[in-house]
Design a protein around this motif. Sequence first.
Motif, mmCIF file in Angstrom:
data_model
loop_
_atom_site.group_PDB
_atom_site.id
_atom_site.type_symbol
_atom_site.label_atom_id
_atom_site.label_comp_id
_atom_site.label_asym_id
_atom_site.label_seq_id
_atom_site.Cartn_x
_atom_site.Cartn_y
_atom_site.Cartn_z
ATOM 1 N N LYS A 141 0.812 -1.217 0.000
ATOM 2 C CA LYS A 141 0.000 0.000 0.000
ATOM 3 C C LYS A 141 0.841 1.259 0.000
ATOM 4 C CE LYS A 141 -0.925 -0.468 4.938
ATOM 5 N NZ LYS A 141 -1.971 -0.877 5.867
ATOM 6 N N VAL A 142 0.214 2.328 -0.442
ATOM 7 C CA VAL A 142 0.887 3.625 -0.476
ATOM 8 C C VAL A 142 0.862 4.202 0.943
ATOM 9 C CG1 VAL A 142 0.772 5.977 -1.393
ATOM 10 C CG2 VAL A 142 0.231 4.025 -2.876
ATOM 11 N N ASN A 143 2.030 4.525 1.478
ATOM 12 C CA ASN A 143 2.090 5.098 2.828
ATOM 13 C C ASN A 143 2.248 6.611 2.814
ATOM 14 O OD1 ASN A 143 1.642 2.840 4.225
ATOM 15 N ND2 ASN A 143 3.710 2.598 5.060
ATOM 16 N N ASP A 144 2.990 7.132 1.821
ATOM 17 C CA ASP A 144 3.118 8.584 1.663
ATOM 18 C C ASP A 144 2.738 8.960 0.244
ATOM 19 O OD1 ASP A 144 4.068 9.350 4.187
ATOM 20 O OD2 ASP A 144 6.065 8.556 3.688
ATOM 21 N N MET A 145 1.865 9.958 0.138
ATOM 22 C CA MET A 145 1.506 10.411 -1.216
ATOM 23 C C MET A 145 2.624 11.287 -1.773
ATOM 24 S SD MET A 145 -2.520 11.310 -0.880
ATOM 25 C CE MET A 145 -2.435 12.148 0.696
ATOM 26 N N PRO A 146 2.765 11.295 -3.081
ATOM 27 C CA PRO A 146 3.768 12.176 -3.688
ATOM 28 C C PRO A 146 3.355 13.637 -3.498
ATOM 29 C CG PRO A 146 2.906 10.591 -5.288
ATOM 30 C CD PRO A 146 2.041 10.506 -4.096
ATOM 31 N N PRO A 147 4.293 14.569 -3.625
ATOM 32 C CA PRO A 147 3.967 15.998 -3.519
ATOM 33 C C PRO A 147 2.869 16.372 -4.520
ATOM 34 C CG PRO A 147 6.348 15.673 -3.757
ATOM 35 C CD PRO A 147 5.718 14.337 -3.889
ATOM 36 N N GLY A 148 1.941 17.221 -4.077
ATOM 37 C CA GLY A 148 0.889 17.687 -4.976
ATOM 38 C C GLY A 148 -0.381 16.859 -4.898
ATOM 39 N N PHE A 149 -0.336 15.679 -4.250
ATOM 40 C CA PHE A 149 -1.518 14.806 -4.181
ATOM 41 C C PHE A 149 -2.320 15.046 -2.904
ATOM 42 C CE2 PHE A 149 0.619 12.666 -7.537
ATOM 43 C CZ PHE A 149 -0.324 11.876 -8.181
ATOM 44 N N LYS A 150 -3.644 14.864 -3.016
ATOM 45 C CA LYS A 150 -4.475 14.873 -1.812
ATOM 46 C C LYS A 150 -5.225 13.563 -1.693
ATOM 47 C CE LYS A 150 -8.506 17.023 -3.940
ATOM 48 N NZ LYS A 150 -9.412 18.164 -3.983
ATOM 49 N N LEU A 151 -5.694 13.294 -0.489
ATOM 50 C CA LEU A 151 -6.378 12.040 -0.224
ATOM 51 C C LEU A 151 -7.749 12.026 -0.902
ATOM 52 C CD1 LEU A 151 -6.099 9.397 1.375
ATOM 53 C CD2 LEU A 151 -7.239 10.542 3.296
ATOM 54 N N MET A 152 -8.054 10.938 -1.619
ATOM 55 C CA MET A 152 -9.344 10.849 -2.322
ATOM 56 C C MET A 152 -10.234 9.755 -1.732
ATOM 57 S SD MET A 152 -10.003 10.574 -6.449
ATOM 58 C CE MET A 152 -8.830 9.247 -6.731
ATOM 59 N N ALA A 153 -9.614 8.736 -1.081
ATOM 60 C CA ALA A 153 -10.409 7.627 -0.541
ATOM 61 C C ALA A 153 -9.594 6.903 0.524
ATOM 62 C CB ALA A 153 -10.769 6.643 -1.659
ATOM 63 N N SER A 154 -10.312 6.307 1.510
ATOM 64 C CA SER A 154 -9.580 5.556 2.532
ATOM 65 C C SER A 154 -10.441 4.451 3.134
ATOM 66 C CB SER A 154 -9.095 6.493 3.639
ATOM 67 O OG SER A 154 -10.211 7.120 4.234
ATOM 68 N N THR A 155 -9.761 3.425 3.679
ATOM 69 C CA THR A 155 -10.429 2.406 4.489
ATOM 70 C C THR A 155 -9.597 2.295 5.770
ATOM 71 O OG1 THR A 155 -9.119 0.469 3.843
ATOM 72 C CG2 THR A 155 -10.942 1.076 2.384
ATOM 73 N N PRO A 156 -10.152 1.667 6.809
ATOM 74 C CA PRO A 156 -9.369 1.514 8.033
ATOM 75 C C PRO A 156 -8.048 0.783 7.771
ATOM 76 C CG PRO A 156 -11.669 0.969 8.438
ATOM 77 C CD PRO A 156 -11.540 1.191 6.964
ATOM 78 N N ASN A 157 -8.068 -0.255 6.942
ATOM 79 C CA ASN A 157 -6.849 -1.008 6.646
ATOM 80 C C ASN A 157 -5.914 -0.298 5.699
ATOM 81 O OD1 ASN A 157 -7.127 -3.317 8.102
ATOM 82 N ND2 ASN A 157 -8.341 -4.378 6.528
ATOM 83 N N CYS A 158 -6.462 0.602 4.916
ATOM 84 C CA CYS A 158 -5.701 1.196 3.824
ATOM 85 C C CYS A 158 -6.029 2.691 3.797
ATOM 86 C CB CYS A 158 -6.099 0.509 2.518
ATOM 87 S SG CYS A 158 -5.185 1.065 1.085
ATOM 88 N N PRO A 159 -5.344 3.439 4.667
ATOM 89 C CA PRO A 159 -5.704 4.857 4.826
ATOM 90 C C PRO A 159 -5.573 5.653 3.524
ATOM 91 C CG PRO A 159 -4.200 4.138 6.563
ATOM 92 C CD PRO A 159 -4.266 3.018 5.567
ATOM 93 N N ILE A 160 -4.649 5.243 2.649
ATOM 94 C CA ILE A 160 -4.560 5.927 1.347
ATOM 95 C C ILE A 160 -5.063 4.954 0.278
ATOM 96 C CG2 ILE A 160 -3.077 7.189 -0.259
ATOM 97 C CD1 ILE A 160 -1.160 7.718 2.072
ATOM 98 N N ALA A 161 -6.380 4.890 0.124
ATOM 99 C CA ALA A 161 -6.976 3.966 -0.849
ATOM 100 C C ALA A 161 -7.266 4.679 -2.153
ATOM 101 C CB ALA A 161 -8.251 3.361 -0.289
ATOM 102 N N GLY A 162 -7.073 5.988 -2.168
ATOM 103 C CA GLY A 162 -7.254 6.747 -3.402
ATOM 104 C C GLY A 162 -6.554 8.084 -3.230
ATOM 105 N N MET A 163 -5.932 8.580 -4.288
ATOM 106 C CA MET A 163 -5.217 9.862 -4.190
ATOM 107 C C MET A 163 -5.359 10.603 -5.511
ATOM 108 S SD MET A 163 -1.276 8.536 -4.429
ATOM 109 C CE MET A 163 -0.628 8.013 -6.041
ATOM 110 N N ALA A 164 -5.289 11.911 -5.450
ATOM 111 C CA ALA A 164 -5.494 12.701 -6.654
ATOM 112 C C ALA A 164 -4.618 13.940 -6.645
ATOM 113 C CB ALA A 164 -6.960 13.108 -6.757
ATOM 114 N N ASP A 165 -4.058 14.245 -7.797
ATOM 115 C CA ASP A 165 -3.416 15.536 -8.019
ATOM 116 C C ASP A 165 -4.275 16.203 -9.084
ATOM 117 O OD1 ASP A 165 -2.026 17.674 -9.018
ATOM 118 O OD2 ASP A 165 -0.065 16.675 -8.969
#
Length: 526
Positions: A141-165
């Motif tokens: 799983k993705v633990n840190d988003m790249p610069p410029g991205f914001k969180l788009m979706a999450s689950t308890p097991n997978c806090p970064i389940a979707g990301m968007a720039d």
Amino acid sequence: MHSKILILDFGSQVTQLIARRVREAGVFSEVYPYDVSDEFIRNYGAAGIILSGGPNSVTEGDTPRAPQAVFEIGVPVFGICYGMQTMAEQLGGKVEMGHVREFGYAEVRARGHTALLKDISDFTTPEGHGMLKVWMSHGDKVNDMPPGFKLMASTPNCPIAGMADEERKFYAFQFHPEVTHTVQGQAILTRFVTEICGCKQDWNMPDYIAEAVEAIRQQVGSDEVILGLSGGVDSSVAAALIHRAIGDQLTCVFVDHGLLRLDEGKMVMEMFANNLGVKVIHVDATQQFMGHLAGVTDPEAKRKIIGREFVEVFHAESDKLKNAKWLAQGTIYPDVIESAGKGKKAAHTIKSHHNVGGLPETLNLKLLEPLRELFKDEVRKLGVALGLPHAMVYRHPFPGPGLGVRILGEVKKEFADLLRRADAIFIEELRNTKDEQGQSWYDKTSQAFAVFLPVKSVGVMGDGRTYEYVVALRAVQTQDFMTAHWAHLPHELLGQVSNRIINEVRGINRVVYDISGKPPATIEWE
Ligand SMILES: Nc1ncnc2c1ncn2[C@@H]1O[C@H](COP(=O)(O)OP(=O)(O)OP(=O)(O)O)[C@@H](O)[C@H]1O
Ligand SMILES: O=c1[nH]c(=O)c2[nH+]cn([C@@H]3O[C@H](COP(=O)(O)O)[C@@H](O)[C@H]3O)c2[nH]1
Ligand SMILES: NC(=O)CC[C@H](N)C(=O)O
Ligand SMILES: [Mg+2]
């Protein structure tokens, strides 16, 4: 020119489903391997790029990466699972090998009010969060988003389940929007290709036909093509498509091995030769097949003999043509996935499909497989668009070895004749039903047929003793034929079929109904 979406394949089992969803959105797309060059990406002219999932882990060195140009040419990019992970890694984020693996159903909270997800959700929690019902299949799983991205979706097991720039129009999900278990998956992909990438929804079946026809002409040139025509859905649609492309350069070979359904040969010849003007050679190979099958009882041995004799016939027929360089087949995408899966995972061979795919080198023919990217229901739509009758295109599938795998043990002509008649009665009765929606039980089942059991049991008919054979009825419902439920046919219908078979087919005095699912049983009995 259509606007087009480029799908880069990282080896997922379901990559073709992405292409299929994009097609369903009315947008042209093509799948290429992930390792195309930067130059290819710059020159391709994609309106958007989708990165598929895949079996590897970006946390290990030397695993696949997207060409860097994907992120540099200024078009929207959509990463799915592995595609999200490599996007994160390549743009300066961090991916870790997960401690909890997630396979299957999950509920994902949509966040960040992105242009992609706005007003798409399955339900809202009491706290007012929009939720999506999705399908996951990952370990990393993705633990840190790249610069410029914001969180788009999450689950308890997978806090970064979707990301968007949203600036660069890069979107990514850990879950799989391409599978039907992700309820809003089609809506999400449709929005990506239309609103985010700006594609017009102008791509349809007639365009598909035109492009496929052109591709076949290019590939074949002035060579001749032979095609094994079974009267089944796939080879019939392939024949119609190839005939549209190259006309008389196509010769179909329809093999009657003596194990076909009642009147099948007549029907196939009428349809193709008489109505569609396709050249069809009807080879009556009954003696040849039956001769080799005599005395053979083992199911695998029977399948191998039938496969071998098919090749013999194709071989002999292609030798008679002047310039036959191609063997066309109705291979469809699920056939391709299954055989790839077998190669990779060394799975058990449950049944050797007679498949002309295992052709010997000596045949010296190149393969032409214009349906290999399509799913069965798309093949059916294509068939209708090509002008094949609805009844032919919506037939139940029929296995190449035919009644050979529906007569248990040794195949005899006497048994085949009895089975053909029992089977025809069953199918006729299924077709004769109608529910409130006007659907028959034939429409509501995926495959239905009779099986001949070479055992005798005692009966009493007209006060006389009988000692005759048993027929089993099989009817299943399934999406993909990999798993199946037995169909809950009404008892009255089963009763009617049983009565007719016992009364009309002398030699059968008992009918039973198969109530086994797949797994653990298979659809065919051998
Ligand atoms: N009796 C036959 N004569 C010639 N070729 C055959 C025959 N039976 C099967 N084949 C070949 O084997 C291929 C695979 O058979 P398969 O049953 O998977 O497909 P199909 O018969 O075209 O469609 P369906 O799945 O609807 O039965 C066919 O596409 C056809 O080329
Ligand atoms: O063309 C074919 N050649 C074969 O050798 C073959 N064996 C099984 N089948 C068809 O495949 C589907 C799954 O069947 P099983 O559950 O019996 O494996 C069902 O639709 C079966 O009819 C075949 N089709
Ligand atoms: N389905 C996928 O794309 C899986 C990605 C990666 N192999 C993981 O397990 O996380
Ligand atoms: Mg068939």
